[in-house]
Design a protein around this motif. Structure first.
Motif, PDB file in Angstrom:
ATOM      1  N   TRP A 181       0.090   5.733   7.936  1.00  0.00           N
ATOM      2  CA  TRP A 181      -0.820   6.625   8.661  1.00  0.00           C
ATOM      3  C   TRP A 181      -0.092   7.315   9.816  1.00  0.00           C
ATOM      4  N   VAL A 182       0.725   6.565  10.542  1.00  0.00           N
ATOM      5  CA  VAL A 182       1.499   7.141  11.641  1.00  0.00           C
ATOM      6  C   VAL A 182       2.441   8.224  11.106  1.00  0.00           C
ATOM      7  N   LEU A 183       3.118   7.941  10.001  1.00  0.00           N
ATOM      8  CA  LEU A 183       4.028   8.921   9.405  1.00  0.00           C
ATOM      9  C   LEU A 183       3.281  10.179   8.953  1.00  0.00           C
ATOM     10  N   PHE A 184       2.125   9.982   8.312  1.00  0.00           N
ATOM     11  CA  PHE A 184       1.315  11.118   7.874  1.00  0.00           C
ATOM     12  C   PHE A 184       0.919  11.997   9.060  1.00  0.00           C
ATOM     13  N   MET A 234       0.849  -1.163   0.000  1.00  0.00           N
ATOM     14  CA  MET A 234       0.000   0.000   0.000  1.00  0.00           C
ATOM     15  C   MET A 234       0.904   1.239   0.000  1.00  0.00           C
ATOM     16  N   THR A 235       0.532   2.221  -0.792  1.00  0.00           N
ATOM     17  CA  THR A 235       1.327   3.441  -0.880  1.00  0.00           C
ATOM     18  C   THR A 235       0.906   4.430   0.197  1.00  0.00           C
ATOM     19  N   PHE A 236       1.699   5.472   0.335  1.00  0.00           N
ATOM     20  CA  PHE A 236       1.439   6.525   1.322  1.00  0.00           C
ATOM     21  C   PHE A 236       0.051   7.133   1.118  1.00  0.00           C
ATOM     22  N   VAL A 237      -0.252   7.534  -0.119  1.00  0.00           N
ATOM     23  CA  VAL A 237      -1.534   8.178  -0.420  1.00  0.00           C
ATOM     24  C   VAL A 237      -2.693   7.207  -0.231  1.00  0.00           C
ATOM     25  N   ASP A 238      -2.520   5.961  -0.660  1.00  0.00           N
ATOM     26  CA  ASP A 238      -3.569   4.953  -0.491  1.00  0.00           C
ATOM     27  C   ASP A 238      -3.893   4.738   0.994  1.00  0.00           C
ATOM     28  N   ALA A 239      -2.865   4.683   1.818  1.00  0.00           N
ATOM     29  CA  ALA A 239      -3.073   4.461   3.249  1.00  0.00           C
ATOM     30  C   ALA A 239      -3.869   5.605   3.867  1.00  0.00           C
ATOM     31  N   ILE A 240      -3.560   6.827   3.478  1.00  0.00           N
ATOM     32  CA  ILE A 240      -4.285   7.979   4.016  1.00  0.00           C
ATOM     33  C   ILE A 240      -5.742   7.948   3.565  1.00  0.00           C
ATOM     34  N   LYS A 241      -5.968   7.625   2.285  1.00  0.00           N
ATOM     35  CA  LYS A 241      -7.340   7.537   1.771  1.00  0.00           C
ATOM     36  C   LYS A 241      -8.137   6.468   2.519  1.00  0.00           C
ATOM     37  N   VAL A 242      -7.528   5.305   2.710  1.00  0.00           N
ATOM     38  CA  VAL A 242      -8.217   4.209   3.390  1.00  0.00           C
ATOM     39  C   VAL A 242      -8.537   4.580   4.834  1.00  0.00           C
ATOM     40  N   CYS A 243      -7.585   5.185   5.512  1.00  0.00           N
ATOM     41  CA  CYS A 243      -7.817   5.546   6.918  1.00  0.00           C
ATOM     42  C   CYS A 243      -8.898   6.603   7.070  1.00  0.00           C
ATOM     43  N   PHE A 244      -8.954   7.557   6.138  1.00  0.00           N
ATOM     44  CA  PHE A 244     -10.023   8.549   6.220  1.00  0.00           C
ATOM     45  C   PHE A 244     -11.360   7.966   5.771  1.00  0.00           C
ATOM     46  N   SER A 245     -11.345   7.012   4.825  1.00  0.00           N
ATOM     47  CA  SER A 245     -12.611   6.414   4.394  1.00  0.00           C
ATOM     48  C   SER A 245     -13.166   5.460   5.460  1.00  0.00           C
ATOM     49  N   LYS A 246     -12.274   4.886   6.258  1.00  0.00           N
ATOM     50  CA  LYS A 246     -12.693   4.025   7.375  1.00  0.00           C
ATOM     51  C   LYS A 246     -12.532   4.799   8.683  1.00  0.00           C
TER      52      LYS A 246
END
Length: 105
Positions: A29-32, A1-13
């Motif tokens: 997500w932790v890094l973001f 999973m990429t950086f952007v994908d992880a952020i999208k998934v965490c905000f969508s969930k």
């Protein structure tokens, strides 16, 4: 999973505490959160505080899903409330490999 994908998934969930989250999703997500908080703190402490509060629920949710991926209950993140030692346990648990057949699949 990429950086952007992880952020999208965490905000969508945003408040989804069920299911599983892979290591890459959790650590991106932790890094973001860390980078965004530092950047916002440079601009304004109040803005950084608002960001921290706004991302608190998804942070707990992705941590619960990450613990589920290691076949642990999401409630175990409460161990992190124990000064110093608790954080170490939670970090070690979140860094462990996924356990394939588990009860949270």
């Amino acid at each position: 999973m990429t950086f952007v994908d992880a952020i999208k998934v965490c905000f969508s969930k945003y408040a989804d505490f069920s299911g599983r989250a892979g290591r890459s999703e959790f650590w991106w997500w932790v890094l973001f959160n860390f980078l965004a908080y530092i950047a916002l703190a440079v601009v304004s402490d109040k803005l950084a505080l608002v960001f921290m509060v706004a991302t608190l629920v998804p942070y707990f949710a992705v941590t619960a899903r990450r613990l589920h991926d290691t076949d642990r209950s999401g409630w175990l993140q409460l161990v992190g409330l124990i000064p110093l030692v608790g954080w170490v346990f939670v970090i070690v648990w979140c860094a462990q490999d996924s356990k394939s057949p588990n009860k949270y699949a």
